[in-house]
Design an enzyme around this catalytic site. Structure first.
Site, PDB file in Angstrom:
ATOM      1  N   HIS A 195      -9.735  -4.027 -14.046  1.00  0.00           N
ATOM      2  CA  HIS A 195      -8.904  -3.701 -15.206  1.00  0.00           C
ATOM      3  C   HIS A 195      -7.441  -3.423 -14.850  1.00  0.00           C
ATOM      4  O   HIS A 195      -6.521  -3.978 -15.449  1.00  0.00           O
ATOM      5  CB  HIS A 195      -9.450  -2.485 -15.945  1.00  0.00           C
ATOM      6  CG  HIS A 195     -10.898  -2.596 -16.296  1.00  0.00           C
ATOM      7  ND1 HIS A 195     -11.459  -3.770 -16.737  1.00  0.00           N
ATOM      8  CD2 HIS A 195     -11.894  -1.692 -16.294  1.00  0.00           C
ATOM      9  CE1 HIS A 195     -12.741  -3.568 -16.979  1.00  0.00           C
ATOM     10  NE2 HIS A 195     -13.031  -2.316 -16.711  1.00  0.00           N
ATOM     11  N   ASP A 229     -14.648  -0.025  -9.529  1.00  0.00           N
ATOM     12  CA  ASP A 229     -15.056  -0.041 -10.938  1.00  0.00           C
ATOM     13  C   ASP A 229     -13.871  -0.274 -11.881  1.00  0.00           C
ATOM     14  O   ASP A 229     -14.036  -0.861 -12.950  1.00  0.00           O
ATOM     15  CB  ASP A 229     -15.731   1.300 -11.285  1.00  0.00           C
ATOM     16  CG  ASP A 229     -16.397   1.271 -12.644  1.00  0.00           C
ATOM     17  OD1 ASP A 229     -17.181   0.338 -12.885  1.00  0.00           O
ATOM     18  OD2 ASP A 229     -16.127   2.169 -13.474  1.00  0.00           O
ATOM     19  N   LYS A 242     -11.827   9.816 -13.824  1.00  0.00           N
ATOM     20  CA  LYS A 242     -12.780  10.368 -14.787  1.00  0.00           C
ATOM     21  C   LYS A 242     -12.578  11.873 -14.892  1.00  0.00           C
ATOM     22  O   LYS A 242     -12.060  12.499 -13.977  1.00  0.00           O
ATOM     23  CB  LYS A 242     -14.200  10.085 -14.315  1.00  0.00           C
ATOM     24  CG  LYS A 242     -14.502   8.601 -14.343  1.00  0.00           C
ATOM     25  CD  LYS A 242     -15.965   8.332 -14.245  1.00  0.00           C
ATOM     26  CE  LYS A 242     -16.263   6.867 -14.465  1.00  0.00           C
ATOM     27  NZ  LYS A 242     -16.005   6.424 -15.839  1.00  0.00           N
TER      28      LYS A 242
END
Ligand code: NAP
Length: 481
Positions: free
Chosen positions: A240, A235, A330
């Protein structure tokens, strides 16, 4: 500050998935802000498409509500809201069905720029591409915008590239990695290639190590089922963080041109060494009274990582021996995205051993408070002799560029680049595949040995092992704060 916005050409933009979260939260508010800034010419049209049965007025109402949530009160009260909403129309289409395509075709004009945004789940990309092509909606100069995730591994990314290539040229395909649209990320290129100052030092001889951190405070609530099949590696890292690494490590392209830029980024990805299993740490936030990943993802057995830290090496003349530490997760202590470049010690200290030199660090902050900070050594003021102190040459872009200077959201910038036909900040097919080719063996190794992510407390900096990854090299992560 006077806006230096250059209007784009008139366009017809079709947004598939027009009722979805991304369209309501990012695409439409982004377009509205560009409209308020005078960048979108009169006569442009935005055509929403999704399965919901709506008419143009119903769709305009839906977007009015979305704007009420996602733009400022002043922007919402602007008299130009109504003209913006009147640019919107809507066609009910199932991307896998047969109805509605002629309607859509009839709305498209031949004398304006044409673009179609695929803001639907990736399982629909193939059906959508095929039907758009078959109904003559995507003419050869039409651009298509494809959202992440771009594949789940190398094989699926390759299959997706082939599906799109069956109907569109690479020059028509805009694969979004919204990190590349962030103002500070583009500034990275300006800092490196528009100043003589840094480039002579930008190599393994002078740079001790690089840290790239993208820390989030949110968990996976709401996106649990998608995220649980993906994890931080797929993800965040594959796209990124690797893109940020490329921008730091790439050679100067000979011009700021899409293929020149992407050729150089690709060379970096191809020069990455395989990652040793001891150089990567996976984590999962877990309990201690706080949130737990397995609950958020509604999967008590989940071994998906919500945190990754790893050490990467770029094997080429410029970078041999300089580690790049990447970290993302996270439910960490703070929401921070930054790149920190730590320089080596001067070869000799004229101030003697007692005056410990502290590292020169260049920090590029992507969020919050986008800016740059360079830590330099100065003399501590006062009569205490030659004592050294490290201080920050700190610049907040918002302050430096003046009050009222709004840093545009990444999506605003990227959508306007699509209309301009500028692919510089979009990923090319070979880049995406090379990134998966680097990431896949890491994931396969975990799967083979049944790796279990290390637990970490919500609100912490990640698992202990991630700290050890640095400590054992005699280095420290920058604090997440
Ligand atoms: P979403 O909220 O689930 O919206 C999906 C949209 O697709 C809805 O408008 C839905 O409307 C439409 N749709 C579903 N099936 C369709 C079909 N068969 N034919 C036509 N339209 C259909 O998803 P999202 O969060 O907006 O995400 C869209 C894409 O962007 C995904 O690929 C996602 O991975 C990517 N993305 C999203 C975000 C984000 O922040 N949300 C960030 C990065 C990437 P109907 O039900 O009315 O058809």
């Amino acid at each position: 500050m006077v806006s230096r916005v250059i209007p784009v050409e008139r366009f017809d933009l079709v947004v598939f998935g027009a009722t979805g979260d991304l369209a309501r939260r990012k695409i439409m508010p982004g377009l509205y802000r560009r409209w308020l800034d005078g960048q979108i010419p009169e006569g442009s049209r935005i055509i929403g498409a999704a399965r919901s049965r709506l008419d143009a007025a119903g769709y305009a109402e839906l977007i009015r509500e979305a704007l009420a949530e996602f733009v400022t009160e002043a922007e919402l009260a602007d008299a130009r809201l109504e003209p913006f909403l009147s640019m919107l129309s809507y066609v009910a289409i199932d991307a896998t069905g047969t109805d509605g395509w002629q309607d859509l075709r009839a709305q498209m004009r031949d004398d304006v720029v044409r673009a179609v945004y695929f803001s639907v789940g990736p399982s629909l990309f193939g059906a959508l591409a095929e039907r758009l092509h078959a109904h003559g909606i995507t003419t050869p100069d039409c651009r298509i915008v494809v959202e992440k995730p771009f594949g789940h591994d190398l094989a699926s990314a390759r299959a997706l590239n082939q599906t799109l290539a069956a109907h569109f040229d690479e020059q028509q395909i805009y694969r979004i990695d919204h990190y590349l649209g962030k103002e500070t990320v583009q500034n990275l290129m300006a800092v490196r290639f528009a100043n003589i100052l840094f480039e002579p030092l930008w190599n393994a001889q002078f740079i001790e190590h690089v840290q790239i951190t993208v820390a989030e405070t949110v968990g996976v609530d709401g996106r649990g089922s998608y995220y649980d099949r993906s994890g931080a590696m797929r993800d965040m890292v594959q796209n990124h963080l690797m893109q940020l690494l490329c921008l730091i490590a790439m050679e100067p392209p000979n011009r700021f041109d899409p293929d020149a830029m992407r050729d150089e980024k690709l060379k970096v990805i191809r020069a990455l060494d395989p990652v040793a299993s001891g150089d990567v740490v996976r984590g999962q936030y877990a309990g201690n009274g706080g949130a737990s990943y397995t609950e958020d993802a509604d999967n008590p057995e989940s071994r998906t990582e919500s945190f990754i830290a790893l050490k990467a090496y770029v094997s080429n003349w410029r970078w041999k021996g300089t580690p790049f530490y990447l970290r993302t997760g996270k439910r960490l202590r703070a929401r921070v995205s930054e790149i920190a470049i730590t320089f080596k010690e001067p070869p000799h200290s004229i101030f003697g051993e007692a005056e410990r030199w502290k590292e020169n660090v260049l920090v590029i902050r992507l969020q919050p408070d986008e800016g740059m900070d360079l830590r330099v050594m100065i003399k501590e003021p006062g009569p205490g002799g030659m004592r050294l102190k490290d201080v920050a040459l700190d610049m907040s872009f918002a302050e430096a560029l003046g009050e009222g200077m709004q840093i545009p959201d990444a999506y605003e910038r990227l959508i306007m680049d699509v209309i301009r036909g500028n692919q510089t900040l979009f990923m090319r097919s070979d880049e995406v595949e090379a990134a998966w080719a680097w990431v896949d063996p890491i994931i396969e190794a975990w799967e083979k040995r049944g790796d279990v992510p290390r637990p970490y407390d919500p609100g912490s900096s990640g698992p202990e092992d991630a700290l050890m990854l640095m400590h054992r090299d005699g280095r420290r992560w920058r604090e997440i704060k």
